[in-house]
Design a protein around this motif. Sequence first.
Motif, PDB file in Angstrom:
ATOM      1  N   LEU A 208      10.770  24.047  -4.277  1.00  0.00           N
ATOM      2  CA  LEU A 208      11.429  25.356  -4.181  1.00  0.00           C
ATOM      3  C   LEU A 208      11.065  26.074  -2.885  1.00  0.00           C
ATOM      4  O   LEU A 208      11.914  26.747  -2.286  1.00  0.00           O
ATOM      5  CB  LEU A 208      11.040  26.208  -5.400  1.00  0.00           C
ATOM      6  N   TRP A 209       9.797  25.918  -2.449  1.00  0.00           N
ATOM      7  CA  TRP A 209       9.375  26.615  -1.232  1.00  0.00           C
ATOM      8  C   TRP A 209      10.189  26.182  -0.015  1.00  0.00           C
ATOM      9  O   TRP A 209      10.414  26.973   0.918  1.00  0.00           O
ATOM     10  CB  TRP A 209       7.873  26.434  -0.967  1.00  0.00           C
ATOM     11  N   TRP A 210      10.674  24.938  -0.016  1.00  0.00           N
ATOM     12  CA  TRP A 210      11.475  24.436   1.106  1.00  0.00           C
ATOM     13  C   TRP A 210      12.806  25.190   1.199  1.00  0.00           C
ATOM     14  O   TRP A 210      13.212  25.635   2.271  1.00  0.00           O
ATOM     15  CB  TRP A 210      11.698  22.936   0.942  1.00  0.00           C
ATOM     16  N   SER A 211      13.458  25.356   0.045  1.00  0.00           N
ATOM     17  CA  SER A 211      14.733  26.084   0.010  1.00  0.00           C
ATOM     18  C   SER A 211      14.538  27.541   0.407  1.00  0.00           C
ATOM     19  O   SER A 211      15.320  28.101   1.185  1.00  0.00           O
ATOM     20  CB  SER A 211      15.347  26.017  -1.388  1.00  0.00           C
ATOM     21  N   LEU A 212      13.495  28.171  -0.126  1.00  0.00           N
ATOM     22  CA  LEU A 212      13.229  29.570   0.200  1.00  0.00           C
ATOM     23  C   LEU A 212      12.912  29.748   1.686  1.00  0.00           C
ATOM     24  O   LEU A 212      13.320  30.735   2.306  1.00  0.00           O
ATOM     25  CB  LEU A 212      12.071  30.102  -0.654  1.00  0.00           C
ATOM     26  N   SER A 213      12.201  28.767   2.254  1.00  0.00           N
ATOM     27  CA  SER A 213      11.880  28.816   3.696  1.00  0.00           C
ATOM     28  C   SER A 213      13.158  28.742   4.538  1.00  0.00           C
ATOM     29  O   SER A 213      13.307  29.454   5.540  1.00  0.00           O
ATOM     30  CB  SER A 213      10.947  27.663   4.087  1.00  0.00           C
ATOM     31  N   LEU A 214      14.094  27.846   4.128  1.00  0.00           N
ATOM     32  CA  LEU A 214      15.366  27.711   4.855  1.00  0.00           C
ATOM     33  C   LEU A 214      16.166  29.013   4.793  1.00  0.00           C
ATOM     34  O   LEU A 214      16.718  29.470   5.805  1.00  0.00           O
ATOM     35  CB  LEU A 214      16.198  26.573   4.264  1.00  0.00           C
ATOM     36  N   ILE A 215      16.231  29.615   3.595  1.00  0.00           N
ATOM     37  CA  ILE A 215      16.972  30.873   3.436  1.00  0.00           C
ATOM     38  C   ILE A 215      16.327  31.976   4.288  1.00  0.00           C
ATOM     39  O   ILE A 215      17.027  32.735   4.970  1.00  0.00           O
ATOM     40  CB  ILE A 215      17.035  31.287   1.941  1.00  0.00           C
ATOM     41  N   PHE A 216      14.992  32.037   4.268  1.00  0.00           N
ATOM     42  CA  PHE A 216      14.274  33.042   5.072  1.00  0.00           C
ATOM     43  C   PHE A 216      14.549  32.831   6.566  1.00  0.00           C
ATOM     44  O   PHE A 216      14.784  33.789   7.307  1.00  0.00           O
ATOM     45  CB  PHE A 216      12.766  32.973   4.799  1.00  0.00           C
ATOM     46  N   ALA A 217      14.524  31.550   7.014  1.00  0.00           N
ATOM     47  CA  ALA A 217      14.802  31.246   8.426  1.00  0.00           C
ATOM     48  C   ALA A 217      16.222  31.673   8.794  1.00  0.00           C
ATOM     49  O   ALA A 217      16.463  32.205   9.892  1.00  0.00           O
ATOM     50  CB  ALA A 217      14.621  29.750   8.680  1.00  0.00           C
ATOM     51  N   GLY A 218      17.181  31.450   7.868  1.00  0.00           N
ATOM     52  CA  GLY A 218      18.568  31.849   8.106  1.00  0.00           C
ATOM     53  C   GLY A 218      18.708  33.355   8.244  1.00  0.00           C
ATOM     54  O   GLY A 218      19.380  33.846   9.167  1.00  0.00           O
ATOM     55  N   ILE A 219      18.044  34.109   7.355  1.00  0.00           N
ATOM     56  CA  ILE A 219      18.102  35.581   7.403  1.00  0.00           C
ATOM     57  C   ILE A 219      17.428  36.096   8.686  1.00  0.00           C
ATOM     58  O   ILE A 219      17.937  37.009   9.350  1.00  0.00           O
ATOM     59  CB  ILE A 219      17.447  36.194   6.149  1.00  0.00           C
ATOM     60  N   ALA A 220      16.293  35.481   9.040  1.00  0.00           N
ATOM     61  CA  ALA A 220      15.570  35.886  10.263  1.00  0.00           C
ATOM     62  C   ALA A 220      16.443  35.648  11.499  1.00  0.00           C
ATOM     63  O   ALA A 220      16.516  36.505  12.396  1.00  0.00           O
ATOM     64  CB  ALA A 220      14.261  35.111  10.370  1.00  0.00           C
ATOM     65  N   ALA A 221      17.119  34.474  11.553  1.00  0.00           N
ATOM     66  CA  ALA A 221      17.991  34.159  12.695  1.00  0.00           C
ATOM     67  C   ALA A 221      19.162  35.137  12.783  1.00  0.00           C
ATOM     68  O   ALA A 221      19.557  35.549  13.882  1.00  0.00           O
ATOM     69  CB  ALA A 221      18.507  32.723  12.588  1.00  0.00           C
ATOM     70  N   CYS A 222      19.710  35.534  11.623  1.00  0.00           N
ATOM     71  CA  CYS A 222      20.787  36.545  11.593  1.00  0.00           C
ATOM     72  C   CYS A 222      20.311  37.858  12.200  1.00  0.00           C
ATOM     73  O   CYS A 222      21.009  38.483  13.015  1.00  0.00           O
ATOM     74  CB  CYS A 222      21.237  36.816  10.148  1.00  0.00           C
ATOM     75  N   THR A 223      19.108  38.280  11.806  1.00  0.00           N
ATOM     76  CA  THR A 223      18.541  39.552  12.278  1.00  0.00           C
ATOM     77  C   THR A 223      18.306  39.510  13.784  1.00  0.00           C
ATOM     78  O   THR A 223      18.652  40.458  14.511  1.00  0.00           O
ATOM     79  CB  THR A 223      17.211  39.842  11.542  1.00  0.00           C
ATOM     80  N   ILE A 224      17.727  38.394  14.269  1.00  0.00           N
ATOM     81  CA  ILE A 224      17.452  38.259  15.713  1.00  0.00           C
ATOM     82  C   ILE A 224      18.762  38.223  16.488  1.00  0.00           C
ATOM     83  O   ILE A 224      18.885  38.822  17.557  1.00  0.00           O
ATOM     84  CB  ILE A 224      16.603  36.995  15.995  1.00  0.00           C
ATOM     85  N   TYR A 225      19.784  37.539  15.922  1.00  0.00           N
ATOM     86  CA  TYR A 225      21.067  37.469  16.632  1.00  0.00           C
ATOM     87  C   TYR A 225      21.711  38.856  16.729  1.00  0.00           C
ATOM     88  O   TYR A 225      22.333  39.182  17.750  1.00  0.00           O
ATOM     89  CB  TYR A 225      22.054  36.498  15.967  1.00  0.00           C
ATOM     90  N   ALA A 226      21.564  39.673  15.674  1.00  0.00           N
ATOM     91  CA  ALA A 226      22.126  41.028  15.710  1.00  0.00           C
ATOM     92  C   ALA A 226      21.533  41.815  16.885  1.00  0.00           C
ATOM     93  O   ALA A 226      22.258  42.524  17.608  1.00  0.00           O
ATOM     94  CB  ALA A 226      21.832  41.751  14.393  1.00  0.00           C
ATOM     95  N   PHE A 227      20.223  41.657  17.131  1.00  0.00           N
ATOM     96  CA  PHE A 227      19.566  42.301  18.275  1.00  0.00           C
ATOM     97  C   PHE A 227      20.065  41.687  19.581  1.00  0.00           C
ATOM     98  O   PHE A 227      20.380  42.393  20.544  1.00  0.00           O
ATOM     99  CB  PHE A 227      18.045  42.145  18.147  1.00  0.00           C
ATOM    100  N   HIS A 228      20.177  40.353  19.613  1.00  0.00           N
ATOM    101  CA  HIS A 228      20.648  39.616  20.791  1.00  0.00           C
ATOM    102  C   HIS A 228      22.068  40.059  21.169  1.00  0.00           C
ATOM    103  O   HIS A 228      22.374  40.276  22.342  1.00  0.00           O
ATOM    104  CB  HIS A 228      20.609  38.114  20.471  1.00  0.00           C
ATOM    105  N   ALA A 229      22.940  40.207  20.157  1.00  0.00           N
ATOM    106  CA  ALA A 229      24.337  40.588  20.398  1.00  0.00           C
ATOM    107  C   ALA A 229      24.435  41.999  20.979  1.00  0.00           C
ATOM    108  O   ALA A 229      25.387  42.324  21.697  1.00  0.00           O
ATOM    109  CB  ALA A 229      25.130  40.502  19.094  1.00  0.00           C
TER     110      ALA A 229
END
Length: 463
Positions: free
Chosen positions: A231-252
Amino acid sequence: MNSTPTHQALQPEFRLLVLLVSIGFFMQGLDTTIVNTAIPAMARSLGEDPLQMHSVVVAYVLSVAACIPLSGWLADRFGVRNTYFSAIIIFTLASLGCGMANSLNELLFYRVIQGIGGALLLPVGRLAMLKVIPRTQFLSAMSLMSLAGLMGPLIGPTLGGWMVEVASWHWIFLINIPMGLLGVLITFKAMPNVTEPSVQRFDFWGFILLVVAMVGLSLGIENFASPHLPLWWSLSLIFAGIAACTIYAFHAHTHANALFRSKLFKNKIYAIGIVGNFFARLGGNAMPFLIPLMLQVAFGFEPFITGLLMIPTVLGSLASKPIIRQIIQRFGYRKVLLVNTFLVGACICSFALSTAETPTWLRALHFFIFGILNSLQFVSMNTLTLKDLPQQDASSGNSFLSMIMMVSMSIGVALAGTLVNLFTAYYGADQMVSAFHTTLILLGCINLITAAIFWQIPKDVAV
């Protein structure tokens, strides 16, 4: 002399170009749907659980979504003909690889490559038509090309089911090879290699952030119920996806050359349309995957019969096209989207009432109604989203919408597969029908979130 009409018939010298783009559109449309009815047969052949096979759909759709931002830049930098030619070659060779695959991992690898080719086919083909065909003939060209796009989903599920029964699932991919070869032969004759004199540097880091966001969220949800991964693997992937979304919003917001600038979302209607599109498509786009799986795995239908039963959905979509404009003009975007969002959600939930004994005529009518409602939803959302964008933002805004549509389909299929697996584990393998029914009810209820988003549409928004 009469003045030149606004829209003219397509001249003969452009017909071969439209045929070429139509081949690419048809191949992509066919490949998105032909797999759905073949999944149980593919699972048996590869020794896999059919409920764990949603990755075959997710891999393709996700790689299409990830590569859409690349399409315009590659076409401007290397020319539309070179890019389109490369896309057809990639797509055709990957189709051959899929057809020769002997394991699920091998199939998934080639599906990703196929998605990269598929991502370039339609946007680059449409761009070529936009650059070569005079504006007065563009509407005629787009109408002809759209027919090819509709034919793919119309025949895909039935053709897939028929091929599985008379030959093997490998042929659903091998069928792309003759069409791909025809496209290769026509490309150099029909498509000039138009390039842009000055092309901005590609936003590489922004692209990487978007890919991490899409892959993280989709695979995190897809692997949530996997028996092979913690389960931790799936949660890590989801967290990485949300983090990348947040960083991209700043980048954009800060990067002058970002793929999709944050100023796009200062347009309130566009922002509502994008968020609404994402949530509305989670349920609607999961149905072409989930319903054939339920009909075969839970109800025991044959692949060909399953494919035939999916035709009324596409016919409903076609039947709605002439009336959508009048409905929107009569009631306005806000009312249409609020009411129709509830109707689509209720229709998805109502599939939970169907059983193996449901009369065929009632099942066909049910699918037909769903096709009408789903088409009305998608067309209304798309036109609302893009209608107020200024000309300088139209290309970027349209690309972002296309990407969101594919990401939502990827996450929707992953979510549907995960929910079916979770409820199968909860109810037991002998209660699989209940697992599918509960999944359908939950997917339908997601539309309540979408209705809350469309509630934000101003009451006075112009049609």
